[in-house]
Motif scaffolding. Structure first.
Motif, PDB file in Angstrom:
ATOM      1  N   UNK A  24       1.088  -1.188   0.053  1.00 44.18           N
ATOM      2  CA  UNK A  24       0.196   0.087  -0.082  1.00 44.18           C
ATOM      3  C   UNK A  24       0.864   1.158   0.039  1.00 44.18           C
ATOM      4  N   UNK A  25       0.849   1.889  -1.123  1.00 41.18           N
ATOM      5  CA  UNK A  25       1.870   3.214  -1.264  1.00 41.18           C
ATOM      6  C   UNK A  25       0.918   4.389  -1.106  1.00 41.18           C
ATOM      7  N   UNK A  26       1.540   5.524  -1.001  1.00 34.99           N
ATOM      8  CA  UNK A  26       0.691   6.854  -1.042  1.00 34.99           C
ATOM      9  C   UNK A  26       1.907   7.898  -1.149  1.00 34.99           C
ATOM     10  N   UNK A  50       6.354   4.784   0.987  1.00 40.29           N
ATOM     11  CA  UNK A  50       6.280   6.157   0.872  1.00 40.29           C
ATOM     12  C   UNK A  50       6.845   6.568  -0.546  1.00 40.29           C
ATOM     13  N   UNK A  51       5.991   7.409  -1.216  1.00 42.17           N
ATOM     14  CA  UNK A  51       6.454   7.710  -2.648  1.00 42.17           C
ATOM     15  C   UNK A  51       6.821   9.416  -2.129  1.00 42.17           C
ATOM     16  N   UNK A  52       8.058   9.502  -1.808  1.00 42.10           N
ATOM     17  CA  UNK A  52       8.543  10.935  -1.431  1.00 42.10           C
ATOM     18  C   UNK A  52       8.878  11.861  -2.532  1.00 42.10           C
ATOM     19  N   UNK A  53       8.120  13.015  -2.677  1.00 45.19           N
ATOM     20  CA  UNK A  53       8.314  14.075  -3.381  1.00 45.19           C
ATOM     21  C   UNK A  53       9.790  14.730  -3.174  1.00 45.19           C
ATOM     22  N   UNK A  71       9.577   7.882   8.142  1.00 43.64           N
ATOM     23  CA  UNK A  71       9.376   6.524   7.500  1.00 43.64           C
ATOM     24  C   UNK A  71      10.236   5.519   8.165  1.00 43.64           C
ATOM     25  N   UNK A  72      11.557   5.833   8.344  1.00 42.44           N
ATOM     26  CA  UNK A  72      12.539   5.019   8.819  1.00 42.44           C
ATOM     27  C   UNK A  72      12.049   4.426  10.405  1.00 42.44           C
ATOM     28  N   UNK A  73      11.534   5.266  11.035  1.00 42.75           N
ATOM     29  CA  UNK A  73      11.029   5.026  12.387  1.00 42.75           C
ATOM     30  C   UNK A  73      10.133   3.969  12.377  1.00 42.75           C
ATOM     31  N   UNK A  79      10.418   5.558  -1.229  1.00 40.37           N
ATOM     32  CA  UNK A  79      10.627   5.462  -2.644  1.00 40.37           C
ATOM     33  C   UNK A  79      11.027   7.167  -3.192  1.00 40.37           C
ATOM     34  N   UNK A  80      11.570   7.216  -4.146  1.00 36.43           N
ATOM     35  CA  UNK A  80      11.632   8.564  -4.953  1.00 36.43           C
ATOM     36  C   UNK A  80      10.335   8.753  -5.886  1.00 36.43           C
ATOM     37  N   UNK A  81       9.907   9.945  -5.654  1.00 41.35           N
ATOM     38  CA  UNK A  81       8.629  10.080  -6.634  1.00 41.35           C
ATOM     39  C   UNK A  81       9.338  11.268  -7.628  1.00 41.35           C
ATOM     40  N   UNK A  82       9.978  11.078  -8.484  1.00 44.78           N
ATOM     41  CA  UNK A  82      10.526  11.961  -9.420  1.00 44.78           C
ATOM     42  C   UNK A  82       9.540  12.636 -10.341  1.00 44.78           C
TER      43      UNK A  82
END
Length: 270
Positions: A24-26, A50-53, A71-73, A79-82
């Protein structure tokens, strides 16, 4: 002597259906400065990826660092959202970027996020294009090749997340990268299996009950009903929920609960 017929087998419990697993990603970190669009902290309690901007369509250094730490915690995969370089248009405007420039920009965004992921004790595990770039690389060979070149420049161990059947995923596999197909619980599909463009009526699915039902069907059966009413096949290992929609946190909670109650195991793909 007449042989004694074998005793009939005692009926056992019904066979348990195979367990299905889905990620499940966002889209997270979609803010800039004092402006926040996504409820990152709450969503990171629900999603598994997590798709991180990365600053091109949204996000800035402080936001990227904060989301990576959270996210690490919580053990959420980063993930990198490019995106195309389009802060004003939130990365949703069509742009024509020369391939060499796009490849460099993709690598630049991944590298920026990797600094904060590593500082948080994690790493960037995958790459997902955003908005106009995501839709462009479904069919555009040249732009898809540029994205893959950028991914390879950054890290040859990265996974690429994208639409099933897209040129992006085909080229990723051809380059030796892991390619993971994803589906969308809250977006409408065309009969061809692509997303209905934003701005068209019905492009977004907003009824929570329908979103949950679609999520379970996508995970267990690999099918979704298109905007025109056709049943189409969408085989995916990850399911995306948009973090910028109203009520995104509550919707994500309901989707995860619905998946788990239907026997679907929710876990990261990377």
């Amino acid at each position: 002597m007449t042989a004694t017929p074998p005793m009939p087998a005692t009926p056992g419990p019904p066979a348990t259906p195979p367990t299905t697993a889905i990620d499940l990603n966002a889209d997270l970190g979609e803010g800039f400065g004092r402006w926040r669009l996504t409820d990152d902290e709450q969503l990171l309690s629900v999603v598994t990826s997590a798709n991180v901007a990365c600053g091109f369509h949204a996000g800035d250094a402080a936001t990227m660092r904060r989301v990576c730490e959270l996210a690490a915690e919580r053990g959420v995969t980063i993930g990198a959202q490019v995106s195309y370089q389009d802060l004003a248009g939130f990365g949703r405007r069509a742009m024509d970027v020369p391939p060499a420039e796009l490849a460099a920009e993709v690598a630049y965004q991944i590298g920026a996020l990797e600094v904060f992921a590593r500082a948080a004790g994690a790493r960037v595990a995958y790459v997902k294009p955003h908005g106009a770039l995501y839709n462009r690389v479904v069919h555009d060979e040249e732009q898809a090749e540029a994205v893959i070149e950028g991914v390879l420049l950054a890290d040859t161990a990265l996974t690429v997340l994208g639409l099933p059947g897209s040129r992006l995923l085909d080229l990723a596999r051809g380059a030796g990268l892991a390619a993971v197909p994803e589906a969308f619980a809250d977006r409408s599909y065309t009969d061809e299996g692509t997303l209905v463009p934003r701005g068209r009526a019905g492009a977004e699915v907003t009824d929570p009950e329908i979103v949950v039902e679609r999520s379970v069907r996508l995970a267990r059966v690999g099918q979704v009903t298109s905007h025109a009413g056709a049943s189409i096949e969408v085989r995916a290992r990850s399911l995306c929920l948009h973090g910028d929609t109203p009520g995104a946190v509550e919707l994500a909670i309901r989707v995860r609960r619905g998946l788990e109650e239907s026997g679907v195991r929710v876990e990261a793909f990377a």
